[in-house]
Design a protein around this motif. Structure first.
Motif, PDB file in Angstrom:
ATOM      1  N   ASP A  95       0.893  -1.290   0.039  1.00 30.71           N
ATOM      2  CA  ASP A  95      -0.141   0.037   0.021  1.00 30.71           C
ATOM      3  C   ASP A  95       0.853   1.305  -0.178  1.00 30.71           C
ATOM      4  N   GLU A  96       1.131   1.827  -1.296  1.00 38.30           N
ATOM      5  CA  GLU A  96       1.973   2.967  -1.108  1.00 38.30           C
ATOM      6  C   GLU A  96       1.370   4.012  -0.517  1.00 38.30           C
ATOM      7  N   GLN A  97      -0.103   4.245  -0.397  1.00 38.09           N
ATOM      8  CA  GLN A  97      -0.762   5.526   0.083  1.00 38.09           C
ATOM      9  C   GLN A  97      -0.256   5.446   1.658  1.00 38.09           C
ATOM     10  N   LEU A  98      -0.113   4.200   2.217  1.00 38.28           N
ATOM     11  CA  LEU A  98       0.252   4.088   3.616  1.00 38.28           C
ATOM     12  C   LEU A  98       1.634   4.678   3.833  1.00 38.28           C
ATOM     13  N   LEU A  99       2.481   4.461   3.017  1.00 38.50           N
ATOM     14  CA  LEU A  99       3.958   5.207   3.134  1.00 38.50           C
ATOM     15  C   LEU A  99       3.917   6.907   2.902  1.00 38.50           C
ATOM     16  N   ILE A 100       2.942   7.315   1.967  1.00 42.83           N
ATOM     17  CA  ILE A 100       2.701   8.771   1.686  1.00 42.83           C
ATOM     18  C   ILE A 100       2.047   9.232   2.861  1.00 42.83           C
TER      19      ILE A 100
ATOM     20  N   GLU B 232       9.178   9.722   1.967  1.00 41.35           N
ATOM     21  CA  GLU B 232       9.700  10.450   0.950  1.00 41.35           C
ATOM     22  C   GLU B 232      10.573   9.621  -0.015  1.00 41.35           C
ATOM     23  N   ARG B 233      11.186   8.634   0.214  1.00 42.79           N
ATOM     24  CA  ARG B 233      12.098   7.615  -0.238  1.00 42.79           C
ATOM     25  C   ARG B 233      11.261   6.473  -0.525  1.00 42.79           C
TER      26      ARG B 233
END
Length: 206
Positions: free
Chosen positions: A45-50, A55-56
């Protein structure tokens, strides 16, 4: 514990994170760690990182056919490439797994040490293999359950009726049904549930 973390450089690896609270509790503030520490997070889930201000970010590329065949062979035959006697069957299993690493590993391990007749039998009954389906389903269920009800409705419409449809046409159809497909499709792409290629919407066959 935090005092200890401030004294030494650490390498913290958080694998298969699926909830922002996990990040908040384990590494919520950079000030908790000594300068030079590194934190690696893996997630679908990329949104979780965002949302956590990461940032990286690095997207692991999909396996090529050659890479998928090698992974399958390592698990099924303990070697980098299948011998000629197993090549056609190996390619059939790789095609069935659609390049999904976990699926390739499960299939390969289930065939390790078995003869060619067993391989042919396994390939023939893949569609009815409950154990394989159950293992794969656990992975995809985690992703699916992370969607809200609105996103689940859009996802099921795409999966059942619109795979391979032009993106603009799909958005027009779903918009006419009262959905807000733009936000939903962005979520699906960040969770790697769909891909857009040549302006067409695609989904892994599994």
């Amino acid at each position: 514990m935090r005092y200890f973390l401030l004294q030494i450089k650490v390498l913290l690896i958080l694998d298969d994170v699926d909830d922002s609270s996990q990040l908040e509790k384990l590494c919520g503030n950079p000030a908790w760690f000594c300068q030079g520490s590194r934190i690696i997070v893996t997630t679908i889930d990329e949104q979780l990182l965002i949302s956590q201000g990461v940032e990286r970010r690095f997207k692991v590329p999909e396996l090529s056919h050659v890479g998928a065949l090698k992974l399958f062979s390592l698990k099924a035959l303990n070697r980098d490439n299948p011998p000629n006697s197993h090549m056609d069957l190996s390619k059939s299993f790789v095609n069935y797994a659609s390049g999904v690493p976990f699926a390739l590993e499960v299939l390969g391990l289930s065939l390790n040490g078995r003869d060619l007749d067993a391989w042919r039998g396994q390939l023939h009954k893949l569609g009815d293999d409950f154990i394989f389906k159950e293992k794969i389903m656990k992975i995809f269920k985690i992703i699916y359950e992370g969607l809200d009800m609105h996103e689940k409705d859009i996802f099921l419409d795409i999966a059942c009726s619109f795979k391979g449809e032009y993106k603009d046409r799909l958005v027009e159809i779903l918009d006419g049904c009262g959905f807000n497909p733009g936000s939903g499709m962005n979520v699906f792409m960040k969770k790697y549930l769909i891909t857009i290629s040549d302006n067409m919407v695609w989904m892994n066959d599994l």
